[in-house]
Scaffold this active site. Structure first.
Site, PDB file in Angstrom:
ATOM      1  N   CYS A   2     -33.584 -62.266   6.622  1.00 49.16           N
ATOM      2  CA  CYS A   2     -33.365 -63.645   6.201  1.00 49.16           C
ATOM      3  C   CYS A   2     -32.100 -64.163   6.890  1.00 49.16           C
ATOM      4  CB  CYS A   2     -33.183 -63.842   4.703  1.00 49.16           C
ATOM      5  SG  CYS A   2     -34.608 -63.328   3.729  1.00 49.16           S
ATOM      6  N   ARG A  27     -34.079 -63.115  12.292  1.00 50.47           N
ATOM      7  CA  ARG A  27     -33.867 -62.393  11.038  1.00 50.47           C
ATOM      8  C   ARG A  27     -35.049 -62.514  10.074  1.00 50.47           C
ATOM      9  NH1 ARG A  27     -28.628 -61.014  10.450  1.00 50.47           N
ATOM     10  NH2 ARG A  27     -28.900 -60.780   8.219  1.00 50.47           N
ATOM     11  N   TRP A  73     -37.489 -63.634   5.408  1.00 47.51           N
ATOM     12  CA  TRP A  73     -38.346 -62.459   5.609  1.00 47.51           C
ATOM     13  C   TRP A  73     -38.667 -61.976   4.208  1.00 47.51           C
ATOM     14  CZ3 TRP A  73     -38.498 -57.200   4.560  1.00 47.51           C
ATOM     15  CH2 TRP A  73     -39.409 -56.458   5.314  1.00 47.51           C
ATOM     16  N   ASN A  99     -29.859 -64.014   1.046  1.00 45.32           N
ATOM     17  CA  ASN A  99     -30.365 -62.959   1.919  1.00 45.32           C
ATOM     18  C   ASN A  99     -30.053 -61.645   1.219  1.00 45.32           C
ATOM     19  OD1 ASN A  99     -30.803 -61.106   4.015  1.00 45.32           O
ATOM     20  ND2 ASN A  99     -28.831 -61.542   4.969  1.00 45.32           N
ATOM     21  N   GLY A 100     -31.081 -60.880   0.862  1.00 46.50           N
ATOM     22  CA  GLY A 100     -30.834 -59.609   0.175  1.00 46.50           C
ATOM     23  C   GLY A 100     -31.814 -59.417  -0.956  1.00 46.50           C
ATOM     24  N   GLU A 484     -40.665 -44.685  22.646  1.00 41.04           N
ATOM     25  CA  GLU A 484     -40.154 -46.049  22.737  1.00 41.04           C
ATOM     26  C   GLU A 484     -41.193 -46.965  23.407  1.00 41.04           C
ATOM     27  OE1 GLU A 484     -37.954 -47.689  21.391  1.00 41.04           O
ATOM     28  OE2 GLU A 484     -37.510 -49.394  22.673  1.00 41.04           O
ATOM     29  N   LYS A 488     -42.723 -50.246  21.584  1.00 39.82           N
ATOM     30  CA  LYS A 488     -42.656 -51.600  22.171  1.00 39.82           C
ATOM     31  C   LYS A 488     -44.033 -52.236  22.156  1.00 39.82           C
ATOM     32  CE  LYS A 488     -39.423 -52.325  21.959  1.00 39.82           C
ATOM     33  NZ  LYS A 488     -38.338 -51.562  21.467  1.00 39.82           N
ATOM     34  N   GLU A 491     -45.303 -53.073  18.524  1.00 38.95           N
ATOM     35  CA  GLU A 491     -44.509 -54.133  17.894  1.00 38.95           C
ATOM     36  C   GLU A 491     -44.953 -55.521  18.328  1.00 38.95           C
ATOM     37  OE1 GLU A 491     -39.843 -53.208  17.261  1.00 38.95           O
ATOM     38  OE2 GLU A 491     -40.516 -52.978  19.307  1.00 38.95           O
ATOM     39  N   HIS A 507     -52.693 -30.557  20.655  1.00 41.81           N
ATOM     40  CA  HIS A 507     -52.831 -30.175  19.248  1.00 41.81           C
ATOM     41  C   HIS A 507     -53.291 -31.341  18.386  1.00 41.81           C
ATOM     42  CE1 HIS A 507     -51.098 -26.398  20.401  1.00 41.81           C
ATOM     43  NE2 HIS A 507     -50.126 -27.060  20.997  1.00 41.81           N
ATOM     44  N   LYS A 606     -35.509 -58.647  13.066  1.00 46.38           N
ATOM     45  CA  LYS A 606     -34.606 -57.927  13.964  1.00 46.38           C
ATOM     46  C   LYS A 606     -33.565 -57.132  13.185  1.00 46.38           C
ATOM     47  CE  LYS A 606     -32.560 -57.836  18.276  1.00 46.38           C
ATOM     48  NZ  LYS A 606     -33.433 -56.761  18.726  1.00 46.38           N
TER      49      LYS A 606
HETATM   50  C1  G6P Z   1     -35.685 -53.382  13.210  1.00 50.15           C
HETATM   51  C2  G6P Z   1     -35.850 -53.963  14.594  1.00 50.15           C
HETATM   52  C3  G6P Z   1     -35.891 -52.844  15.628  1.00 50.15           C
HETATM   53  C4  G6P Z   1     -34.650 -51.982  15.514  1.00 50.15           C
HETATM   54  C5  G6P Z   1     -34.471 -51.442  14.091  1.00 50.15           C
HETATM   55  C6  G6P Z   1     -33.103 -50.803  13.900  1.00 50.15           C
HETATM   56  O1  G6P Z   1     -36.833 -52.714  12.838  1.00 50.15           O
HETATM   57  O2  G6P Z   1     -37.030 -54.731  14.666  1.00 50.15           O
HETATM   58  O3  G6P Z   1     -35.952 -53.399  16.929  1.00 50.15           O
HETATM   59  O4  G6P Z   1     -34.732 -50.926  16.413  1.00 50.15           O
HETATM   60  O5  G6P Z   1     -34.564 -52.509  13.135  1.00 50.15           O
HETATM   61  O6  G6P Z   1     -32.140 -51.793  14.010  1.00 50.15           O
HETATM   62  P1  G6P Z   1     -30.637 -51.578  14.415  1.00 50.15           P
HETATM   63  O7  G6P Z   1     -30.050 -52.959  14.441  1.00 50.15           O
HETATM   64  O8  G6P Z   1     -30.030 -50.712  13.358  1.00 50.15           O
HETATM   65  O9  G6P Z   1     -30.607 -50.929  15.750  1.00 50.15           O
END
Ligand code: G6P
Length: 611
Positions: A2, A27, A73, A99-100, A484, A488, A491, A507, A606
């Site tokens: 948020c 956010r 969010w 926010n929270g 990773e 990506k 996501e 396996h 994010k």
């Molecule tokens: C969220 C974001 C990811 C990120 C993760 C950890 O899920 O969408 O892209 O890797 O949080 O966030 P941080 O800010 O702690 O790296």
């Protein structure tokens, strides 16, 4: 998660708030809303993105020098108009953005229901503002005192701003666990989840600490804590350029950030690493470096992409420093009574510096006596403030929800830390140390070369854009890169993807391989090259569609692959910095071709400030 933003001063609040909300959309973007004092305390809110709110309020008289806005969010209650913030109090004379999570909201709500309160939404936030008003009426106190008293009774995390119909120049903000910055301009004040909505107007800010309340009234800022102690505002200058948070000609932030990696990796090493003089220093570590050098074990805690950076770090800390490393999901670590012994050191990795689980893992480890190092991107965020020592990644603001340049900057910092420790411990020869320094300086140019593969990767993306599944395989340093790459893709394109150690494929995942299945091998020339070649054969034998990332000049793997992407050679520990780039581009182009919103993928945020 948020985003919140508020303004009071001499300008049109709605313009500043809408623009600010767009900057904070990373956010969360389930709904957006704004409250203004334009002939009453009026709230306008809409499910969906800020642009939908903007269309909704178009043409209305929004004249107001004070206001606040929120981009959500969803946690409590589905994303709809009713659950969107701001929320009114019972009399509609107060409004709040939050926010929270208020964890004891249910008990508070029961009490208020018994007193006859009625609620329009399912949110914890609406309960919160009713509760504040209830205290104000019962105690016959000022609004800021009612907010303070309410904060002493709620359990959970919050960054809030409260506005009142009866106090047209008053904004009250408070934080615990969720970030909040107050911008100090000339006869105007801003409040926001981070500095990005503010820097266009002022770079003077006050970062609120947990349990602090900021009150702006009649052009004056005062700060106190929830124990009612007055505090002196500590005004800092933020070093953030407006252009760093704009798209700069790129179609998406994610693409801009992928292309920025040559610069961000260089920025990350600037003033810290110089191979000519053999100098490698990280100022923020100095005081505690011996704790790392003498560590019996390193525990790395992180989430998401940062956790993947931790997995790469595990390999090079063990290789260079000969210290055992365990990499933990912060969310698991914090809830399983972890064993922390004297001699253990924790490294927390986080782009945002605000991830709730990582922050809680740090607090837990701290309470058990561990020394904590932070590797974070956002300067002044909560995690660097909670750690004993650390190093910033200096990648600049990362706005695309899918992390790209933060990942490579994290790897760069972690590599530097490992090298410093290895040199001090004597577990690396001077010759090897120097070789790695020289090669680290070559990385930005090699990343630039990898970025030139963009057009070729677009062709591959077009070929596979309709796939429903993907497998990513790698070994050694390239195994976390496989994870990773898969993350990506899922996501931002919503294609199911799995990353696996290439040998482990036998396996289980090998059962998935048929003539439709794209399998991306990260198969650069490293210690496990021959083994990966065998794994490619195994996939070929089952008619899988092989896409290989190889080292320039490889003649063997291209013969076994349908598509080949050649990246420049480097030392094994540094290869993830290069081999991840084509994977970022591949997921980006596939997502764009599928019509997905790459900067704001569904359901994600994010900065995850809830556990
Ligand atoms: C969220 C974001 C990811 C990120 C993760 C950890 O899920 O969408 O892209 O890797 O949080 O966030 P941080 O800010 O702690 O790296």
């Amino acid at each position: 998660m948020c985003g919140i933003v508020a303004y009071v001063g001499h300008r049109q609040a709605s313009d500043i708030i809408i623009k600010g909300l767009k900057r904070l959309e990373y956010r969360g973007y389930d709904s957006a809303g704004i409250a203004l004092l334009n002939g009453g305390l009026n709230v306008y809110k809409k499910k969906g993105k800020v642009s939908e709110l903007e269309a909704f309020i178009q043409g209305q008289n929004l004249n107001s020098p004070i206001g606040m806005g929120h981009t959500r969010w969803a946690t409590h209650g589905e994303p709809n108009d009713e659950n969107a913030h701001p929320h009114y109090s019972a009399t509609k004379k107060l409004a709040i953005i939050h926010n929270g999570i208020i964890e004891n909201y249910s008990a508070l709500k029961q009490d208020l229901l018994r007193k006859g309160h009625r609620f329009e939404s399912e949110t914890d936030t609406e309960v919160f503002i009713h509760f504040i008003e209830d205290i104000k009426d019962n105690e016959r106190c000022s609004l800021d005192e009612a907010v303070r008293l309410a904060l002493t009774k709620v359990i959970g995390a919050y960054a809030i701003v409260v506005m009142s119909l009866e106090d047209p120049e008053l904004l009250i903000a408070a934080r615990k666990g969720s970030p909040l910055v107050v911008g100090v301009g000339r006869n105007e004040f801003f409040m926001a989840s981070d500095a990005t909505p503010i820097i266009e107007y002022t770079n003077e800010v006050v970062y609120l600490n947990d349990q602090e309340i900021a009150i702006v009234n009649h052009g004056k800022l005062t700060i106190k804590n929830t124990a009612n102690l007055p505090l002196t505002p500590y005004v800092q200058t933020v070093d953030l350029e407006l252009e760093a948070i704009e798209k700069g000609g790129f179609e998406h932030f994610m693409l801009k950030e992928i292309f920025e990696q040559t610069k961000s990796i260089r920025d990350c090493m600037r003033g810290r690493l110089d191979s000519n003089s053999g100098r490698l220093t990280l100022g923020g570590l100095r005081e505690y470096i011996n704790k790392l050098v003498n560590a019996d074990r390193i525990l790395i805690v992180a989430c998401g992409t940062s956790w993947h950076a931790g997995l790469v770090a595990e390999y090079f800390f063990e290789e260079f420093c000969r210290i055992p490393v365990e990499v933990e999901y912060a969310s698991e670590f914090r809830y399983r009574n972890p064993i922390i012994r004297e001699g253990d050191v924790v490294i927390a990795i986080s782009q945002s510096g605000e991830t709730a689980d990582t922050l809680a893992a740090i607090e837990l480890a701290k309470s058990r006596g561990a020394i904590i190092f932070g590797v974070c991107n956002v300067v002044g965020s909560s995690i660097p403030r909670a750690t004993h020592a650390g190093a910033y990644t200096h990648a600049g603001p990362e706005i695309g929800v899918a992390s790209t340049k933060a990942f490579t900057a994290q790897l760069t910092v972690l590599n530097m830390i490992a090298l410093i420790v290895a040199q001090k411990k004597g577990t690396i020869t001077e010759q090897k140390f120097h070789e790695v320094l020289v090669e680290m300086e070559n990385i930005p140019a090699k990343v630039e070369k990898a970025l030139k593969l963009n057009a070729q990767i677009q062709i591959i993306a077009n070929e596979f854009k309709n796939a429903t599944n993907f497998i990513y395989l790698g070994r050694g340093y390239n195994f976390p890169v496989a994870l990773e790459g898969a993350l990506k893709l899922k996501e931002i394109s919503y294609i199911h993807a799995e990353g696996y150690p290439a040998a482990e494929m036998k396996h289980g995942p090998i059962a998935l391989i048929d003539e439709e299945m794209p399998v991306v091998f990260i198969a650069t020339k490293d210690a496990s090259y021959e083994k990966v070649v065998s794994n490619i054969q195994e996939v070929k034998a089952r008619k899988g569609r092989v896409i290989s990332i190889v080292t320039e000049g490889d003649v063997l793997i291209p013969k076994m692959s349908e598509f080949v992407i050649e990246v420049p050679a480097t030392l094994d520990p540094l290869m993830p910095l290069i081999s991840v780039v084509p994977l970022q581009l591949l997921s980006y182009h596939i997502a764009v071709m599928r019509g997905c919103n790459v900067d704001q993928p569904r359901n994600l945020a994010k900065s995850v400030t809830v556990e």
